[in-house]
Design a protein around this motif. Sequence first.
Motif, PDB file in Angstrom:
ATOM      1  N   TYR A  16       0.803  -1.207   0.000  1.00  4.04           N
ATOM      2  CA  TYR A  16       0.000   0.000   0.000  1.00  4.04           C
ATOM      3  C   TYR A  16       0.844   1.268   0.000  1.00  4.04           C
ATOM      4  N   GLY A  17       2.067   1.195  -0.507  1.00  2.00           N
ATOM      5  CA  GLY A  17       2.766   2.418  -0.838  1.00  2.00           C
ATOM      6  C   GLY A  17       3.960   2.764   0.015  1.00  2.00           C
ATOM      7  N   PRO A  18       4.718   3.780  -0.416  1.00  2.18           N
ATOM      8  CA  PRO A  18       5.968   4.145   0.243  1.00  2.18           C
ATOM      9  C   PRO A  18       5.785   4.821   1.593  1.00  2.18           C
ATOM     10  N   ASP A  19       4.578   5.274   1.924  1.00  3.01           N
ATOM     11  CA  ASP A  19       4.345   5.943   3.198  1.00  3.01           C
ATOM     12  C   ASP A  19       3.819   4.992   4.264  1.00  3.01           C
ATOM     13  N   ALA A  20       4.035   3.699   4.063  1.00  4.65           N
ATOM     14  CA  ALA A  20       3.527   2.721   5.018  1.00  4.65           C
ATOM     15  C   ALA A  20       4.135   2.913   6.397  1.00  4.65           C
ATOM     16  N   ALA A  21       5.417   3.275   6.451  1.00  2.48           N
ATOM     17  CA  ALA A  21       6.061   3.456   7.752  1.00  2.48           C
ATOM     18  C   ALA A  21       5.415   4.607   8.515  1.00  2.48           C
ATOM     19  N   ASP A  27      -0.952   5.373  12.939  1.00  4.17           N
ATOM     20  CA  ASP A  27      -2.164   4.592  13.215  1.00  4.17           C
ATOM     21  C   ASP A  27      -1.882   3.100  13.028  1.00  4.17           C
ATOM     22  N   PRO A  28      -1.247   2.480  14.002  1.00  2.00           N
ATOM     23  CA  PRO A  28      -0.876   1.068  13.844  1.00  2.00           C
ATOM     24  C   PRO A  28      -2.057   0.125  13.671  1.00  2.00           C
ATOM     25  N   ARG A  29      -3.221   0.488  14.211  1.00  2.00           N
ATOM     26  CA  ARG A  29      -4.374  -0.405  14.053  1.00  2.00           C
ATOM     27  C   ARG A  29      -4.791  -0.496  12.589  1.00  2.00           C
ATOM     28  N   ILE A  30      -4.871   0.654  11.918  1.00  2.00           N
ATOM     29  CA  ILE A  30      -5.223   0.634  10.494  1.00  2.00           C
ATOM     30  C   ILE A  30      -4.085   0.014   9.686  1.00  2.00           C
ATOM     31  N   ALA A  31      -2.840   0.280  10.061  1.00  2.00           N
ATOM     32  CA  ALA A  31      -1.711  -0.350   9.368  1.00  2.00           C
ATOM     33  C   ALA A  31      -1.815  -1.863   9.447  1.00  2.00           C
ATOM     34  N   ALA A  61      -1.549   7.157  -7.888  1.00  2.00           N
ATOM     35  CA  ALA A  61      -2.509   8.228  -8.161  1.00  2.00           C
ATOM     36  C   ALA A  61      -3.606   8.272  -7.102  1.00  2.00           C
ATOM     37  N   LEU A  62      -4.048   7.107  -6.657  1.00  2.00           N
ATOM     38  CA  LEU A  62      -5.090   7.071  -5.630  1.00  2.00           C
ATOM     39  C   LEU A  62      -4.624   7.689  -4.318  1.00  2.00           C
ATOM     40  N   GLY A  63      -3.335   7.550  -4.020  1.00  2.00           N
ATOM     41  CA  GLY A  63      -2.798   8.101  -2.777  1.00  2.00           C
ATOM     42  C   GLY A  63      -2.119   9.441  -2.960  1.00  2.00           C
ATOM     43  N   SER A  64      -2.515  10.179  -3.991  1.00  2.00           N
ATOM     44  CA  SER A  64      -1.831  11.420  -4.351  1.00  2.00           C
ATOM     45  C   SER A  64      -2.461  12.633  -3.681  1.00  2.00           C
ATOM     46  N   PRO A  65      -1.814  13.808  -3.769  1.00  2.00           N
ATOM     47  CA  PRO A  65      -2.385  15.050  -3.215  1.00  2.00           C
ATOM     48  C   PRO A  65      -3.700  15.465  -3.855  1.00  2.00           C
TER      49      PRO A  65
END
Length: 424
Positions: A16-21, A27-31, A61-65
């Motif tokens: 689910y992308g480069p911002d997973a960390a 929000d570890p529960r959603i992670a 694109a879905l996770g974009s600004p």
Amino acid sequence: MPVTAAAADAGTTTAYGPDAAALRRQDPRIADVLDGEARRQGDGLQLIAAENFVSPAVLAALGSPLANKYAEGYPGARYHGGCEFVDAAERIAIERATALFGADHANVQAHSGSSAVLAAYAALLRPGDTVLAMGLQYGGHLTHGSPVNFSGRWFDFIPYGVDAESGLIDYEQVRVLAHEHRPKAIVCGSISYPRHIDYAEFREIADEVGACLIADAAHPIGLVAGGAAPNPVPYADVVCATTHKVLRGPRGGMILCGAELAERVDRAVFPFTQGGAQMHTIAAKAVAFGEAATEEFRGYAQRVVANARALANALAAEGFAVTTGGTDTHLITADPAPLGVDGRAAKARLAAAGIVLDTCALPYGDGRGIRLGTAAATTQGMGVREMPGIAALFTAALRARPDKAAAVRAEVRELAERFPPYRG
């Protein structure tokens, strides 16, 4: 090579992308939920006919600004400022969609396939109008007249069906019903019809009674893009579709039509049935349309159909009663009753083995069958040589004793791990 194999090159650190960390810290529960879903998708066989794996570019694109931008209205005519870049994204999506399907106009704002159908009805009909559509028990969608849906409450739906022996659409019955009821519109499309639809025949019938023709091409539109299914655009007044399924884009809808209906369709989407457009999704649709215009995608669409035909034949050899005797598309429907189980029980047993699919109504009879598709498995790289083994796993899952169920699950997991949906 499946398009998702490019994940590692795209810099994706997880599914689910480069911002997973950052998400895990915030929000570890959603992670945990996202991690669990990523494992589930890669740990079994995803054979739901309406699902697929999007590319890393679509996910980006879905996770974009663009997710931050409010953009009610259309390019060049928004109700909010600062829309120059989202306008560009939507124009690209429209240009690519019209070129891909040979349409004069495309509305890419519909939030879903159902939203697209609602807008088509709003553009062409008035409450109380008569509409001819495939009956729900034969594979019609909820928006084709279900009493629990807006369509069944606002319009007078007349159902047509399929031939009892062949399972194919009875076009003569459609013609007779059309002349008897003189509908304002005829809807052609289904959620579980595995054969190509004769759009030219539907157009002829609609013209005979002065009806509009609405094609609900939610399932086959990706095959249309890849040249593996007939294109409804030259025949229908309005074509409604989804952008996921075989088209391999984000979850959403679109509407294709001629220039003479463009304004009516656009106004039916906004402001009549929807508010602000989801601009991140529209950008992702543009990415998917671009991918679908490639030779790689054309080959993919052909492989989807080849896999479906091979799997249908293999299921028949295992004893399943495959409706219509096979498929022309990505979609297979079958009755597992010859194996001693109904559709609902089959779905549960297969899910326990890691094989995920749906049930569907059987055109004739009281039971339910199973509905499955090959779009996602084909994206993963599975081919016709894997299909007999998948069919054998179906039978093993349905017939396994409780002490053998774990062994079947292990076989399914081993096959899935050989074809990960995202590499890297």
